[in-house]
Design a protein around this motif. Structure first.
Motif: not given
Length: 316
Positions: A139-143, A188-192, A168-170
């Motif tokens: 899963e993707a990390l958020t925070g 656009g990813m979270s900092q974590a 990058l590819p999806p």
């Protein structure tokens, strides 16, 4: 902290990593994942290349009917299929030579089974919708991460190659490009997620770089891709533990998805390499981010996971 203390803490974290993956292997979640993967067709190396050329971000592929019958999913309207080669056996009559009981060679006409090929169409899971397919929960990390900008800048200076954001590819968070000797991070990813991904790619750049001569990659990897992915994610997990970022659920599932079996062969064979690389990065972070060495995590943050599990045939 001094080198010995650092190595002891790294050893503690990698022991925790091994225990977490063992628990996952023994869980119902892993059993469900294996059951789902066992339904997949076994594709040849040539077909995997064909799939990758047509759908670079593929993760799990099956035929139109298999998605419906085996997985309870259907192909979305307007999707273009992925063409592969399917074996097509047929019989033909040929004259063959055989040795008789008297030792003499005789020629006879017989029916001989041969294998030809025809085209077939498959679809990636991203082209379908319907019932959820069991996965290992990558899963993707958020925070947010406290001191994020300074930490990110430090990691970039510790990287042996330039780092930049790019397309990058999806579903792909980051990539190390051997030919260009650079790292790309998805924007656009979270900092974590950004911190974890960058450490993963730095580990690839440090451990798995291939030599380039005249704009051409020369040589080949001594280790298979599963081992390389296990090493990079294990380094990322260990350094993130030091930073106060517990990526356990993410990293355990990621590593288990790449591991060759329940004995965790890749992880155990690579532990010394993982520990020394993690300790080197931690030492660099301490020197550049801290006014003085501290036994406490240098960065703490609040984080949570988002449910964006991606079943995979195997991609990062």
């Amino acid at each position: 902290m001094d080198f010995q203390e650092r190595m002891e803490r790294v050893r503690k974290w990698t022991d925790k990593l091994e225990a977490g993956i063992t628990d996952l292997f023994q869980s119902d979640q892993y059993t469900a994942y294996l059951r789902a993967i066992s339904k997949l067709h076994q594709y040849s190396y040539g077909n995997i290349l064909l799939i990758k050329l047509q759908c670079p971000h593929f993760s799990m592929v099956a035929g139109y009917g298999d998605w419906r019958r085996k997985y309870g999913r259907h192909v979305k309207a307007g999707e273009t299929g992925i063409t592969i080669l399917a074996p097509c056996p047929y019989w033909t009559r040929e004259e063959v030579e055989e040795t008789g009981t008297d030792g003499q060679t005789v020629r006879e006409e017989k029916c001989v089974r041969k294998i030809g090929f025809t085209t077939a169409t498959v679809f990636d899971i991203s082209q379908t919708e319907g019932r959820e397919v069991p996965s290992l929960g990558v899963e993707a990390l958020t925070g947010n991460v406290e001191g994020y900008e300074k930490l990110l800048s430090t990691l970039k200076t510790l990287s042996p190659v330039p780092v930049a954001e790019g397309a990058l590819p999806p579903g792909v968070h980051g990539a190390y490009h051997h030919l260009e000797a650079r790292i790309t991070l998805s924007p656009g990813m979270s900092q974590a997620q950004t911190v974890k991904t960058l450490i993963h790619e730095i580990a690839h750049a440090k451990l798995h770089a291939l030599p380039v001569e005249g704009g051409i990659i020369v040589g080949a990897h001594e280790k298979g891709r599963p081992t390389r992915e296990v090493e990079a994610e294990s380094v990322a997990y260990t350094v993130c533990q030091y930073l106060g970022l517990d990526t356990g659920d993410y990293s355990f599932g990621y590593i288990a998805g790449w591991s060759s079996g329940k004995e965790q062969r890749e992880l155990r064979a690579s532990l010394d390499c993982i520990r020394s690389t993690a300790a080197e990065l931690i030492g660099g972070i301490e020197r550049q981010c801290l006014d003085r060495p501290s036994p406490e995590p240098a960065f703490k943050h609040q984080w949570r996971r988002t449910s964006q599990s991606v079943p995979k045939l195997q991609t990062r």
